[in-house]
Design a protein around this motif. Structure first.
Motif, PDB file in Angstrom:
ATOM      1  N   ASP A  67      -1.943   6.656  -6.556  1.00  0.00           N
ATOM      2  CA  ASP A  67      -3.220   6.152  -6.062  1.00  0.00           C
ATOM      3  C   ASP A  67      -3.712   6.913  -4.835  1.00  0.00           C
ATOM      4  N   GLY A  68      -3.090   7.997  -4.504  1.00  0.00           N
ATOM      5  CA  GLY A  68      -3.467   8.747  -3.311  1.00  0.00           C
ATOM      6  C   GLY A  68      -2.653   8.286  -2.120  1.00  0.00           C
ATOM      7  N   PRO A  69      -3.043   8.694  -0.924  1.00  0.00           N
ATOM      8  CA  PRO A  69      -2.284   8.291   0.258  1.00  0.00           C
ATOM      9  C   PRO A  69      -2.455   6.790   0.517  1.00  0.00           C
ATOM     10  N   PRO A  70      -1.475   6.186   1.146  1.00  0.00           N
ATOM     11  CA  PRO A  70      -1.583   4.752   1.423  1.00  0.00           C
ATOM     12  C   PRO A  70      -2.708   4.470   2.423  1.00  0.00           C
ATOM     13  N   ARG A  71      -3.600   3.554   2.055  1.00  0.00           N
ATOM     14  CA  ARG A  71      -4.747   3.255   2.901  1.00  0.00           C
ATOM     15  C   ARG A  71      -4.425   2.187   3.937  1.00  0.00           C
ATOM     16  N   TYR A  72      -3.545   1.253   3.580  1.00  0.00           N
ATOM     17  CA  TYR A  72      -3.279   0.115   4.464  1.00  0.00           C
ATOM     18  C   TYR A  72      -1.852   0.108   5.010  1.00  0.00           C
ATOM     19  N   SER A 119       0.829  -1.206   0.000  1.00  0.00           N
ATOM     20  CA  SER A 119       0.000   0.000   0.000  1.00  0.00           C
ATOM     21  C   SER A 119       0.863   1.255   0.000  1.00  0.00           C
ATOM     22  N   ALA A 148       1.190   3.927  -3.292  1.00  0.00           N
ATOM     23  CA  ALA A 148       0.822   5.335  -3.177  1.00  0.00           C
ATOM     24  C   ALA A 148       1.746   6.213  -4.001  1.00  0.00           C
ATOM     25  N   TRP A 178      -0.919   1.058   7.794  1.00  0.00           N
ATOM     26  CA  TRP A 178      -0.974   0.642   9.199  1.00  0.00           C
ATOM     27  C   TRP A 178      -0.722  -0.861   9.338  1.00  0.00           C
ATOM     28  N   CYS A 179      -1.016  -1.625   8.278  1.00  0.00           N
ATOM     29  CA  CYS A 179      -0.797  -3.076   8.333  1.00  0.00           C
ATOM     30  C   CYS A 179       0.682  -3.408   8.547  1.00  0.00           C
TER      31      CYS A 179
END
Length: 132
Positions: free
Chosen positions: A47-52, A39, A43, A54-55
């Motif tokens: 694709d915009g800011p990383p969504r995952y 993720s 980014a 935090w994983c």
């Protein structure tokens, strides 16, 4: 020493748990880490800011804990393997040193025996001489 005195009654079940749960937790941690880093680097592609992302922070501790559990679970097997590999080498070393240091040890012990004999002879001579 009796091996039963070194092991707790639950040791076998704990070892089995560590050998099963350790790789499972490490695998889950690795999956979380791959998703989080994927993720993060996706980014950069717009694709915009990383969504995952935090994983990755969940995956790293899980991977560490699973790895440590694996180390403790397989510690006995690794120690037996290392002992089996190194014992013949240690035996050969001890035999080699015993055979090749024997002449030196004999020479030193002969010199020590001669020194003790000379000391005793001198002491007997001193006792045999009358005092003035």
């Amino acid at each position: 020493m009796n091996e039963d005195q070194l092991q707790s009654p639950r040791q076998s079940s704990v070892r089995t748990f560590l050998c099963v749960a350790g790789p499972a937790i490490a695998a889950v941690g690795l999956i979380f880490l791959i998703v989080g880093l994927g993720s993060f680097f996706a980014a950069f592609g717009g694709d915009g800011p990383p969504r995952y992302f935090w994983c990755a922070f969940v995956g790293m501790p899980l991977l560490f804990v699973g790895g440590v559990m694996c180390q403790f679970g397989y510690l006995g097997a690794v120690a037996r393997y290392v002992a089996g590999e190194s014992a013949p080498v240690a035996k050969d070393f001890v035999n080699y040193m015993g055979e090749n240091t024997q002449p030196g040890v004999k020479a030193v012990s002969k010199s020590v025996a001669e020194g003790i004999a000379e000391g005793l002879a001198e002491a007997q001579e001193k006792q045999a001489k009358p005092r003035n």
